[in-house]
Design a protein around this motif. Sequence first.
Motif, short mmCIF file in Angstrom:
data_model
loop_
_atom_site.label_atom_id
_atom_site.label_comp_id
_atom_site.label_asym_id
_atom_site.label_seq_id
_atom_site.Cartn_x
_atom_site.Cartn_y
_atom_site.Cartn_z
N ASN A 1 -32.74 38.28 73.88
CA ASN A 1 -32.55 36.83 73.84
C ASN A 1 -32.90 36.20 75.19
O ASN A 1 -33.43 35.07 75.24
N ARG A 2 -32.62 36.91 76.28
CA ARG A 2 -33.00 36.39 77.60
C ARG A 2 -34.52 36.30 77.74
O ARG A 2 -35.05 35.34 78.30
N GLU B 1 -35.65 33.40 75.68
CA GLU B 1 -35.29 32.14 76.33
C GLU B 1 -36.26 31.84 77.47
O GLU B 1 -36.68 30.68 77.65
N LYS B 2 -36.62 32.86 78.23
CA LYS B 2 -37.60 32.67 79.30
C LYS B 2 -38.94 32.24 78.72
O LYS B 2 -39.63 31.36 79.28
N TYR C 1 -39.41 30.59 75.93
CA TYR C 1 -39.27 29.22 75.43
C TYR C 1 -39.32 28.20 76.57
O TYR C 1 -40.00 27.16 76.45
#
Length: 323
Positions: free
Chosen positions: A124-125, A128-129, A131
Amino acid sequence: VSLTWLLQNVNKDTLQAKFCVNREKESCRTPRNNDEVRQAWDFFYNVGDWFAGVGRYFTEKDRSIFQGRKVVEGQLRGKKYLYSIEGNGIFVPVLPIFDPTNTNDTMEMSDTSTSPLIRAEDVNRFLEKQYLTMSEEMKAVASHFSSQPFMASTEATIVLLAKHATSITTYWGDGINHIEDMLCTQLYNAIGKNVTSNDLNDFVRYHNQKIFADSYAPESFCYAVRRDGCFPDGAISIEENMIGGGNGGDNKGNDNKHAMTFTRQLETCNGDHPMHVPINSATCVQLTGDLFLHAWMLQRFQEKPAFQLVSRARQFSSFLLLI
């Protein structure tokens, strides 16, 4: 482009990936050489090719607008072309990552933490990066092309996303190749050389001489063609074309080795039962020499071996070869 493979490898209930390699199958050889990865490779190649075609369509269309047309000179001033979009600022969350955790520490952890896969929190990290960087690049591109008369921010965003999708497929392929090359490097360091089909042939030749008795050991298929009491008229042999030489591919050029066959001489009753072979309606060849039976056992390693039947006649000599 077909998305069947992608949808088949996503759990419809949890929407999580369920891709795995069946290491028990006989077709599974290496991390790259197996059925599951080959199917994934075809999918990512087709997807990357499709996105590359989309980006190429808009960039070529943008370039053709100003070629072969009369455009007002003021419109060319400050013109920004779509092919200048790179998309390198977007983070690509596809990387071959290895966990350096100590084995002893891993054994003390719970069973749920011993998986070599990246945790969902880390995934997820990464996403997120991706995105965040994608949003920043999309805003920058939209602002940069907002004042263009023809290909504006919408087309520029499509080209940006198409190039990013192509980068994802390229990174995925590079990651698979990196893992494969890492294993090949470890194997090379352990052996000290690149193992080729020539090495396998030399290995089999050497151990056949050890395993079989002298009367049964394979012999080189290379024989002189002669009549009784006469000097040989030539020779016949079966030769293997050794690509790259016979020293594990270290030497350049080609080298030939004779095929190794199991040979048995048949009882011919001293020529009492000759063999007759008709050449044409008026000619028949009579064979009364010794008869030999040859058994040829091949092994295959990577590429298909190449053999050729070679017959050589001496100067001012000739013989008839029947196949």
